[in-house]
Design a protein around this motif. Structure first.
Motif, PDB file in Angstrom:
ATOM      1  N   LYS A 285       0.845  -1.187   0.000  1.00  0.00           N
ATOM      2  CA  LYS A 285       0.000   0.000   0.000  1.00  0.00           C
ATOM      3  C   LYS A 285       0.884   1.243   0.000  1.00  0.00           C
ATOM      4  CE  LYS A 285      -4.507   1.092   1.796  1.00  0.00           C
ATOM      5  NZ  LYS A 285      -5.455   0.802   0.778  1.00  0.00           N
TER       6      LYS A 285
ATOM      7  N   SER B 264       0.308   5.338  -0.219  1.00  0.00           N
ATOM      8  CA  SER B 264      -0.788   6.316  -0.102  1.00  0.00           C
ATOM      9  C   SER B 264      -2.103   5.557  -0.053  1.00  0.00           C
ATOM     10  CB  SER B 264      -0.761   7.318  -1.251  1.00  0.00           C
ATOM     11  OG  SER B 264       0.453   8.012  -1.232  1.00  0.00           O
ATOM     12  N   SER B 265      -3.005   5.881  -0.958  1.00  0.00           N
ATOM     13  CA  SER B 265      -4.294   5.194  -0.927  1.00  0.00           C
ATOM     14  C   SER B 265      -4.356   4.088  -1.977  1.00  0.00           C
ATOM     15  CB  SER B 265      -5.412   6.199  -1.160  1.00  0.00           C
ATOM     16  OG  SER B 265      -5.181   6.839  -2.393  1.00  0.00           O
ATOM     17  N   PHE B 266      -3.204   3.789  -2.589  1.00  0.00           N
ATOM     18  CA  PHE B 266      -3.199   2.808  -3.665  1.00  0.00           C
ATOM     19  C   PHE B 266      -2.616   1.473  -3.188  1.00  0.00           C
ATOM     20  CE2 PHE B 266      -2.694   6.966  -5.656  1.00  0.00           C
ATOM     21  CZ  PHE B 266      -3.757   6.952  -6.543  1.00  0.00           C
ATOM     22  N   THR B 267      -3.218   0.394  -3.653  1.00  0.00           N
ATOM     23  CA  THR B 267      -2.622  -0.920  -3.446  1.00  0.00           C
ATOM     24  C   THR B 267      -1.919  -1.287  -4.742  1.00  0.00           C
ATOM     25  OG1 THR B 267      -4.392  -1.498  -1.955  1.00  0.00           O
ATOM     26  CG2 THR B 267      -3.089  -3.314  -2.823  1.00  0.00           C
TER      27      THR B 267
END
Lengths: 319, 257
Positions: A233, A235-238
């Motif tokens: 992960k 930031s807000s990204f996987t």
């Protein structure tokens, strides 16, 4: 009456023995070895610093993009530097992060990582034009002097392969990814064959596919036993943290070469050799890690060594 | 000797052996710590020799009134435009002489298994630096290092350390820089230099000094742009800045002053 029967039996025998028309890739390759025939760039010279893209023209001249000094370089058949061009910048013939390269009979096609377009150079390294592209380019292959195929990706829509003409007009499109499987999961490397079919290697999925020119999936294969790339992960990204495959290439003899990524036995060195139906024929290991595979017209293989300081050319010995 | 005495003797002998082995372990740790200290001091002195005293400038008695700059870099961060641009801006802002005398690069890289492979990796990193340095006309030299000392500072991208000659770290900046930090670094390095090092005026057409008065690119260039996939991989960019001709901050100032 005996004639047709004899022919039928011969055909059946040929099928049972695995004979196939030339170019179908069903020849029985059981082992592949490499013989180094050329090496460009060493630790103690100033030839290459970090090559990213390689292409070879019909006369055998070798072109290389170098990301560390922002240049496009031309080498002769013996590996001597003939000419170089480029510097850091965003003007014509300049690069910020030079990345992909391919050659048609008369032109070179290059990309800059953060530029939505393809730079066109002639074989003397003169900048000719920029082919506009709707979005950033993840992979590139030249289809002719006035046609390129590019893999494009964006957050808004899944990955596609676009065939563009010299003005950037989309001539055809393959939507190879139809569902949202996560950021970057649609990243691919691809190679077209002479009939316009595309072979795809997914960078972050255990998937090798073949697509028809009209956008139909012909087959799909796993080579890593369905292994999944680890994600992390940010930031807000996987995001995927490991690569399954790095590149795909055709040797001109009906063999598909797939360079394995982090998840293969020898990371960035294992090469899977398939026939055109996607059956695994054999594997071999490159002497050094590479990020790409490239075949010239003489079926010689080009790969990386010394982490991008050296370009190696190998003759392939089939057994 | 009865059975109990025998057991007691055995126990005391084994305790003595334990004590001895503990002492040996402590001694080993001390020797190792001493060796590490020697290695670290050697590296520090190697780096501080990077900023030799300027013969033209009168030294203070202590000789400790100067600061220098260590640029900790990961080769991969050269593909990160938001990290790279401030570094290049710093190089443009500093006269060649200041770069040569006051700035040192430390290329931090992962050690490979085995001495030979590790040495090869070091040579590869330095070779890449050579190409990069030439492409940007960067004047400061660099060394390659795998040790934990600098790795501790370098969590991500490029880090600039302002270091006092007395070897204390004055400030640490992680790139991309915040507003005003570039000027802060430049001023610190130039203020401590003798007057002749500081570009006073670029009004003369014959001025060949880097254009210090040219403002660095606005901070929005680094931060306030839409995030892209490339950003995620620290490769920077994002927006398609393809307008030609463009105001490329990497280019030298075409007009002196």
């Amino acid at each position: 009456m005996n004639g047709p029967r004899w022919m039928i039996w011969t055909a059946l025998l040929a099928i049972s023995l695995g004979a196939a028309p030339p170019g179908s890739g069903k020849d029985a390759v059981s082992r592949i070895t490499l013989k180094e025939v050329l090496s460009i760039g060493a630790l103690d010279d100033e030839t290459l610093f970090q090559w990213t893209g390689v292409a070879v023209d019909p006369d055998g001249f070798i072109y290389v993009l170098d990301a560390m000094d922002y240049t496009l370089k031309k080498f002769d058949l013996r590996g001597a530097l003939v000419k170089k061009t480029g510097r850091r910048g965003q003007g014509p013939g300049e690069f910020m992060i030079p990345r992909l390269l391919d050659a048609s009979p008369n032109f070179l096609f290059a990309t800059d990582q953060n530029v939505a377009g393809v730079y066109v150079f002639d074989r003397e390294l003169n900048f000719k034009k920029k082919i506009p592209c709707p979005t950033l380019i993840a992979h590139l292959k030249a289809l002719g002097d006035d046609q390129v195929a590019v893999a494009v990706m964006s957050f808004q829509e899944p990955g596609r392969i676009l065939v563009l003409n010299g003005e950037g007009k989309v001539l055809s499109e393959i939507a190879y990814f139809d569902k949202d499987a996560g950021v970057l999961m649609d990243s691919i490397s691809f190679i077209p064959d002479a009939e316009g079919r595309f072979y795809l290697a997914y960078l972050f999925q255990d998937r090798i596919e073949k697509w028809s020119p009209d956008g139909k999936r012909l087959w799909s294969r796993n080579l890593l036993g369905g292994k999944k790339a680890e994600t992390k992960k940010i930031s807000s990204f996987t995001l995927p943290g490991e690569t399954c495959f790095k590149d795909i290439a055709l040797d001109g003899r009906g063999h598909v070469f797939v360079l394995g990524g982090h998840l293969s036995k020898a990371p960035s060195r294992t090469v899977f050799v398939l026939n055109t139906e996607g059956e695994l024929l054999t594997t071999f290991t490159l002497p050094d890690t590479s990020h790409c595979l490239y075949f010239d017209r003489d079926h010689s293989l080009y790969a990386r060594a010394n982490d991008g300081i050296t370009l190696k050319k190998y003759r392939i010995l089939y057994e | 000797m009865n059975r109990n005495e025998e057991v007691l003797r055995t126990v005391s002998a084994s305790r003595a052996a334990d004590r001895l082995s503990r002492r040996r372990a402590r001694l080993f740790i001390l020797v190792r710590a001493a060796a590490l200290t020697v290695v670290s001091l050697g590296l520090l002195s190697r780096l501080s020799s990077a900023a030799p005293p300027n013969k033209d400038r009168p030294e203070t008695a202590a000789g400790t009134d100067r600061s220098c700059c260590w640029v900790l870099m990961d080769i991969e961060s050269f593909y990160c435009a938001p990290c790279l641009e401030p570094l290049l801006a710093l190089c443009r802002a500093l006269p060649a002489r200041v770069q040569e005398e006051r700035v040192r690069g430390i290329l931090v890289y992962e050690a490979a298994a085995g001495k030979e492979r590790s040495e090869l990796r070091s040579r590869i990193v330095l070779k890449k630096w050579q190409g990069f340095r030439k492409a940007h006309d960067i004047r400061f030299p660099a060394v390659a290092d795998t040790g934990p000392f600098f790795r501790g500072f370098l969590k991500d991208g490029i880090v600039i350390l302002l270091v006092h000659e007395a070897r204390s770290v004055l400030a640490s900046y992680t790139l991309p820089l915040k507003s005003g930090q570039l000027e802060e670094i430049v001023e610190t390095l130039l203020d401590r230099a003798e007057g002749s090092m500081r570009p006073k005026s670029c009004s003369s057409a014959a001025c060949r000094r880097p254009c210090i008065r040219r403002p660095p690119p606005p901070i929005s260039f680094y931060a306030e742009r839409p995030i892209s996939r490339c950003d995620i991989f620290r490769r920077g960019g994002g927006a398609d800045r393809t307008a030609w001709p463009c105001a490329d901050p990497a280019r030298p100032c075409p007009v002196p002053g």
